[in-house]
Design a protein around this motif. Structure first.
Motif, PDB file in Angstrom:
ATOM      1  N   ASN A 143      32.098  98.250  23.973  1.00 39.20           N
ATOM      2  CA  ASN A 143      33.132  97.516  22.463  1.00 39.20           C
ATOM      3  C   ASN A 143      34.201  99.281  22.261  1.00 39.20           C
ATOM      4  O   ASN A 143      34.355  99.728  21.952  1.00 39.20           O
ATOM      5  CB  ASN A 143      31.434  98.475  21.379  1.00 39.20           C
ATOM      6  CG  ASN A 143      31.072  97.230  21.129  1.00 39.20           C
ATOM      7  OD1 ASN A 143      31.687  95.832  20.878  1.00 39.20           O
ATOM      8  ND2 ASN A 143      29.460  96.789  20.850  1.00 39.20           N
ATOM      9  N   ARG A 145      37.729 102.776  15.080  1.00 44.19           N
ATOM     10  CA  ARG A 145      36.588 103.587  15.459  1.00 44.19           C
ATOM     11  C   ARG A 145      35.713 102.301  16.240  1.00 44.19           C
ATOM     12  O   ARG A 145      36.432 101.159  16.379  1.00 44.19           O
ATOM     13  CB  ARG A 145      35.447 103.355  14.157  1.00 44.19           C
ATOM     14  CG  ARG A 145      36.276 104.451  12.801  1.00 44.19           C
ATOM     15  CD  ARG A 145      35.754 105.484  13.484  1.00 44.19           C
ATOM     16  NE  ARG A 145      34.363 105.933  12.813  1.00 44.19           N
ATOM     17  CZ  ARG A 145      33.454 106.579  13.219  1.00 44.19           C
ATOM     18  NH1 ARG A 145      33.522 107.836  13.853  1.00 44.19           N
ATOM     19  NH2 ARG A 145      32.236 106.771  13.131  1.00 44.19           N
ATOM     20  N   ARG A 146      34.540 102.280  16.530  1.00 46.00           N
ATOM     21  CA  ARG A 146      33.906 101.702  17.708  1.00 46.00           C
ATOM     22  C   ARG A 146      33.573 100.670  16.802  1.00 46.00           C
ATOM     23  O   ARG A 146      32.222 100.806  16.413  1.00 46.00           O
ATOM     24  CB  ARG A 146      32.880 102.553  18.561  1.00 46.00           C
ATOM     25  CG  ARG A 146      32.783 101.299  19.364  1.00 46.00           C
ATOM     26  CD  ARG A 146      31.101 102.649  20.561  1.00 46.00           C
ATOM     27  NE  ARG A 146      30.604 101.734  21.289  1.00 46.00           N
ATOM     28  CZ  ARG A 146      29.248 101.353  21.411  1.00 46.00           C
ATOM     29  NH1 ARG A 146      29.067 101.664  19.518  1.00 46.00           N
ATOM     30  NH2 ARG A 146      29.074 101.141  22.418  1.00 46.00           N
ATOM     31  N   ALA A 147      33.707  99.335  16.771  1.00 48.42           N
ATOM     32  CA  ALA A 147      33.038  97.783  16.405  1.00 48.42           C
ATOM     33  C   ALA A 147      31.784  97.970  16.695  1.00 48.42           C
ATOM     34  O   ALA A 147      31.869  98.363  17.867  1.00 48.42           O
ATOM     35  CB  ALA A 147      33.889  97.344  16.009  1.00 48.42           C
ATOM     36  N   TRP A 148      30.950  97.422  16.356  1.00 48.23           N
ATOM     37  CA  TRP A 148      29.797  97.152  17.287  1.00 48.23           C
ATOM     38  C   TRP A 148      30.247  95.041  17.265  1.00 48.23           C
ATOM     39  O   TRP A 148      29.057  94.027  15.994  1.00 48.23           O
ATOM     40  CB  TRP A 148      28.189  97.178  16.610  1.00 48.23           C
ATOM     41  CG  TRP A 148      28.732  98.199  15.865  1.00 48.23           C
ATOM     42  CD1 TRP A 148      29.335  99.344  16.832  1.00 48.23           C
ATOM     43  CD2 TRP A 148      27.854  99.413  15.007  1.00 48.23           C
ATOM     44  NE1 TRP A 148      28.917 100.513  16.076  1.00 48.23           N
ATOM     45  CE2 TRP A 148      28.054 100.164  15.598  1.00 48.23           C
ATOM     46  CE3 TRP A 148      26.568  98.803  13.802  1.00 48.23           C
ATOM     47  CZ2 TRP A 148      27.552 101.781  14.614  1.00 48.23           C
ATOM     48  CZ3 TRP A 148      26.371  99.616  13.459  1.00 48.23           C
ATOM     49  CH2 TRP A 148      26.457 100.706  13.496  1.00 48.23           C
ATOM     50  N   VAL A 184      36.866  97.455   9.842  1.00 52.21           N
ATOM     51  CA  VAL A 184      36.811  98.510  11.047  1.00 52.21           C
ATOM     52  C   VAL A 184      37.884  98.540  11.096  1.00 52.21           C
ATOM     53  O   VAL A 184      38.941  98.542  12.154  1.00 52.21           O
ATOM     54  CB  VAL A 184      36.108  98.563  12.029  1.00 52.21           C
ATOM     55  CG1 VAL A 184      35.622 100.005  12.814  1.00 52.21           C
ATOM     56  CG2 VAL A 184      34.483  97.950  11.253  1.00 52.21           C
ATOM     57  N   HIS A 191      36.848  94.611  14.591  1.00 51.04           N
ATOM     58  CA  HIS A 191      37.968  94.977  13.015  1.00 51.04           C
ATOM     59  C   HIS A 191      38.204  94.072  12.838  1.00 51.04           C
ATOM     60  O   HIS A 191      38.203  94.807  11.526  1.00 51.04           O
ATOM     61  CB  HIS A 191      38.838  95.597  14.401  1.00 51.04           C
ATOM     62  CG  HIS A 191      38.329  96.364  15.559  1.00 51.04           C
ATOM     63  ND1 HIS A 191      37.949  96.484  16.326  1.00 51.04           N
ATOM     64  CD2 HIS A 191      38.211  98.155  15.243  1.00 51.04           C
ATOM     65  CE1 HIS A 191      36.858  97.280  17.080  1.00 51.04           C
ATOM     66  NE2 HIS A 191      37.178  98.535  15.966  1.00 51.04           N
ATOM     67  N   SER A 224      30.023  94.318  13.927  1.00 50.54           N
ATOM     68  CA  SER A 224      31.310  94.315  12.851  1.00 50.54           C
ATOM     69  C   SER A 224      32.195  94.185  14.324  1.00 50.54           C
ATOM     70  O   SER A 224      31.368  93.760  14.734  1.00 50.54           O
ATOM     71  CB  SER A 224      31.434  95.991  12.552  1.00 50.54           C
ATOM     72  OG  SER A 224      31.400  96.413  13.322  1.00 50.54           O
ATOM     73  N   ARG A 258      34.504 106.157  19.144  1.00 45.63           N
ATOM     74  CA  ARG A 258      34.524 105.512  20.360  1.00 45.63           C
ATOM     75  C   ARG A 258      34.752 106.420  21.710  1.00 45.63           C
ATOM     76  O   ARG A 258      34.440 107.700  21.612  1.00 45.63           O
ATOM     77  CB  ARG A 258      36.157 105.095  20.518  1.00 45.63           C
ATOM     78  CG  ARG A 258      36.701 103.509  19.447  1.00 45.63           C
ATOM     79  CD  ARG A 258      37.810 103.850  20.147  1.00 45.63           C
ATOM     80  NE  ARG A 258      38.243 102.221  19.248  1.00 45.63           N
ATOM     81  CZ  ARG A 258      37.792 101.074  19.713  1.00 45.63           C
ATOM     82  NH1 ARG A 258      37.224  99.983  20.336  1.00 45.63           N
ATOM     83  NH2 ARG A 258      38.327  99.918  18.746  1.00 45.63           N
ATOM     84  N   HIS A 274      30.088 100.937  12.490  1.00 44.08           N
ATOM     85  CA  HIS A 274      31.169 101.579  13.571  1.00 44.08           C
ATOM     86  C   HIS A 274      30.683 103.027  13.891  1.00 44.08           C
ATOM     87  O   HIS A 274      29.782 103.125  13.629  1.00 44.08           O
ATOM     88  CB  HIS A 274      31.871 101.591  13.126  1.00 44.08           C
ATOM     89  CG  HIS A 274      32.459 102.302  11.393  1.00 44.08           C
ATOM     90  ND1 HIS A 274      33.180 103.516  11.676  1.00 44.08           N
ATOM     91  CD2 HIS A 274      32.212 101.743  10.506  1.00 44.08           C
ATOM     92  CE1 HIS A 274      33.215 103.696  10.593  1.00 44.08           C
ATOM     93  NE2 HIS A 274      32.677 102.861   9.555  1.00 44.08           N
TER      94      HIS A 274
END
Ligand SMILES: [Zn+2]
Length: 265
Positions: free
Chosen positions: A93, A76-79, A72, A59, A57, A23, A20
């Motif tokens: 994302n 946070r920015r998950a992928w 996650v 959340h 990833s 954002r 992650h």
């Protein structure tokens, strides 16, 4: 990252993924993107979503029994979305929560989604909606935001049942009829109109008047979500009428979000 406190009381287990980042701060979190894991088992999917080498990833993961895991933190920015687009936004994302449903997907026979899993998903979407403003038209399939690459969560995903639980934007698909659909090779005003309507609803649709491969993929993505009885990429009357009804019934906040540049010519 070691453990973290889950964002939702619905989370049964935290399984931290290292995958992650930050954002984009200027962007509001306003979308939920649904995926299937597309692997043979939930354990294999979880291992991949937590493997630094895989660089993917999400959340939340929801098991077939409805167990909700968080990987996650929401901040946070998950992928999970990859190269994507919806309603003017190309960094999905940064603006979304990603939820993976344990399901074998197209490679493993497109199994049905169990009731317990869908009930858990509806509860989680409602819970996320208590923390962020998420328009109904921003609860989306991965295939809606990446129509040229992705098919998940697939045409067996029960959007209608989710809508009955008050989640997402949905209308009953218009009945299919024998008609001459717009299809690959079609051109002209009707194709322009179709492309424009798809763009206004949120899809990454260029208005060219030419029905090429991309329009076919966009129509297939639309059908997978909104008219799943036949996913063939051809814009028959049932597909077009369903799209028109969605545009006519979409909540006002969705219309406000659209960039001014997008419109039917
Ligand atoms: Zn996906």
């Amino acid at each position: 990252m070691t453990g973290f406190d889950p964002d939702s009381a619905l989370v049964r287990r935290v399984c931290p993924s290292p995958n992650h980042g930050e954002r984009e701060e200027s962007k509001a979190l306003d979308s939920i993107i649904l995926h299937y894991t597309g692997m043979e088992t939930g354990e294999a999917a979880l291992a991949r979503l937590c493997d630094p080498a895989a660089e993917v990833s999400c959340h939340y993961v929801i098991g077939e029994d409805g167990e909700i895991l968080q990987l996650v933190p929401e901040v946070r920015r998950a992928w999970h979305a990859g190269k994507s687009y919806w309603a003017g936004e190309r960094d999905m994302n940064s603006t979304s929560i990603g939820i993976e449903l344990v399901n074998g997907g197209h490679d493993f026979g497109l199994p049905a989604y169990p009731d317990a899993q869908i009930a858990a998903l509806a509860a989680l979407c409602r819970d996320i909606g208590s923390r962020y403003t998420i328009p109904a038209t921003h609860i989306l399939a991965h295939s809606d935001v990446a129509p040229f690459r992705k098919k998940d969560p697939g045409e067996h995903f029960p959007w209608g049942r989710l809508a009955e639980a008050g989640i997402g934007h949905y209308v009953v698909p218009h009945p299919q009829d024998a008609d001459a659909p717009l299809k690959r090779g079609s051109s002209g005003e009707k194709v322009e109109g179709l492309q424009g309507m798809l763009a206004i609803y949120g899809y990454d649709s260029a208005v060219s008047g030419l029905y090429g491969k991309k329009t076919e993929q966009l129509v297939a993505a639309f059908q997978r979500h909104f008219r799943p009885a036949l996913v063939d990429g051809k814009a028959d009357e049932s597909t077009v009428a369903t799209l028109k009804e969605l545009l006519a019934t979409r909540p006002r906040e969705a219309a406000r979000k659209m960039p001014a540049a997008v419109g039917i010519s």
